[in-house]
Scaffold this active site. Structure first.
Site, PDB file in Angstrom:
ATOM      1  CG  ASP A 136      39.497  49.931  38.710  1.00  0.00           C
ATOM      2  OD1 ASP A 136      38.933  50.442  37.734  1.00  0.00           O
ATOM      3  OD2 ASP A 136      39.850  50.586  39.705  1.00  0.00           O
ATOM      4  CD  GLU A 160      29.762  53.061  34.604  1.00  0.00           C
ATOM      5  OE1 GLU A 160      30.664  53.573  35.294  1.00  0.00           O
ATOM      6  OE2 GLU A 160      29.783  51.866  34.227  1.00  0.00           O
TER       7      GLU A 160
END
Length: 302
Positions: free
Chosen positions: A250, A184
């Protein structure tokens, strides 16, 4: 030190999903195609995506509220049920008739994953009108899986912590913390060389350009690099054999957000989040961290 997150209120805005695991065994090849015939033995269903962030927060004792979408389908109803069963506020998860709940089905044969089947559609949501005032929350997590829920991080919240998926960090302008992995970070910058020096340089460019306070660069087995405008810190990884990385991001953002909302200590929050990731990748499937594991780690490093 004993962390108690029971008074912390965190809102999650993001892409809510269902993780469906199908486990079986195979001892023959199909006559129809060169693929194994799998005899299904048992199945497991978990909240995934932003839902897994919510479950991780709740396991720490945080008061959790969710804002997002699900489809008017079996997967959507099951997802809401899983969250409600944990005592998570789902009143602002909207059920949309023309939407399909994102579902990831992972198929295992003789202990090995052999396929993943995804159900999803991109749905451009009017997030800004749905969110409203978040001033009653200690932090807001944006769990962006690029399914259409997130177009901005410019919400009225004390703390904005973002798990990014978009190629441009312009969508995350003014966020408190952004937590990209290396892929990312590459998508958002011109970085080629993944040296720590280049990671720091590129993160600080993003921080200045988009008014971000901190970037947590997740480097997998190489640990985490914490970068601020005028500071950085490298945090070594914890060795894990045969890690299952499903949902690790997460867990990182959930633990990071809870500890930072509680202490405002970014270094401590990053270290605890890094430890939490090492614990969940040592568990199979979509796993969570517990408050006891967190407190044991903190007490052993006082």
């Amino acid at each position: 030190m004993q962390m108690d997150f029971s008074e912390i209120k965190i809102c999650i805005i993001g892409d809510f999903m269902l993780d469906h695991y199908i486990y079986g065994s195979s001892n023959r090849i199909s006559p129809e195609a060169p693929v194994p015939v799998i005899i299904s033995e048992h199945e497991e269903i978990f909240a995934g995506g932003a839902g897994n962030v919510a479950i991780n927060l709740k396991s720490l004792g945080v008061q959790v509220s969710c804002i997002g979408n699900v489809g008017d389908d079996i997967s959507g109803r099951k997802l809401i049920s899983l969250l409600n069963d944990k005592g998570i506020d789902t009143k602002k998860i909207e059920v949309i008739e023309e939407y399909k709940t994102t579902t990831k089905r992972r198929i295992f044969s003789n202990g090995a994953q052999i396929a993943r089947i995804d159900e999803e559609i991109f749905f451009n949501s009017d997030t800004k009108n749905k969110v409203g005032n978040l001033s009653n929350f200690d932090a807001c997590i944006i769990s962006d899986y690029n399914k259409g829920m997130i177009s901005t991080s410019n919400f009225n919240s004390k703390l904005i912590i973002v798990d990014p998926k978009k190629n441009s960090f312009s969508n995350y302008k003014n966020a408190t913390i952004v937590t990209p992995n290396l892929n990312e970070l590459k998508s958002a910058t011109s970085i080629q060389d993944e040296s720590d020096e280049n990671i720091i340089k590129e993160c600080q460019k993003l921080i200045r350009k988009y008014n971000i306070k901190y970037i947590i660069a997740k480097k997998g087995h190489k640990g985490i690099t914490l970068v601020g405008k005028n500071m950085f810190e490298h945090i070594e990884s914890h060795l894990v054999d045969n890690p299952d990385v499903t949902g690790a991001g997460d867990t990182v953002i959930a633990v990071l957000s809870a500890v930072y909302a509680k202490t405002k200590d970014i270094s401590l929050a990053a270290k605890v989040a890094n430890f939490a990731a090492s614990k969940v990748v040592n568990k199979k499937g979509t796993a969570t961290i517990t408050i006891n594991e967190i407190n044991n780690y903190i007490n052993s490093h006082d």
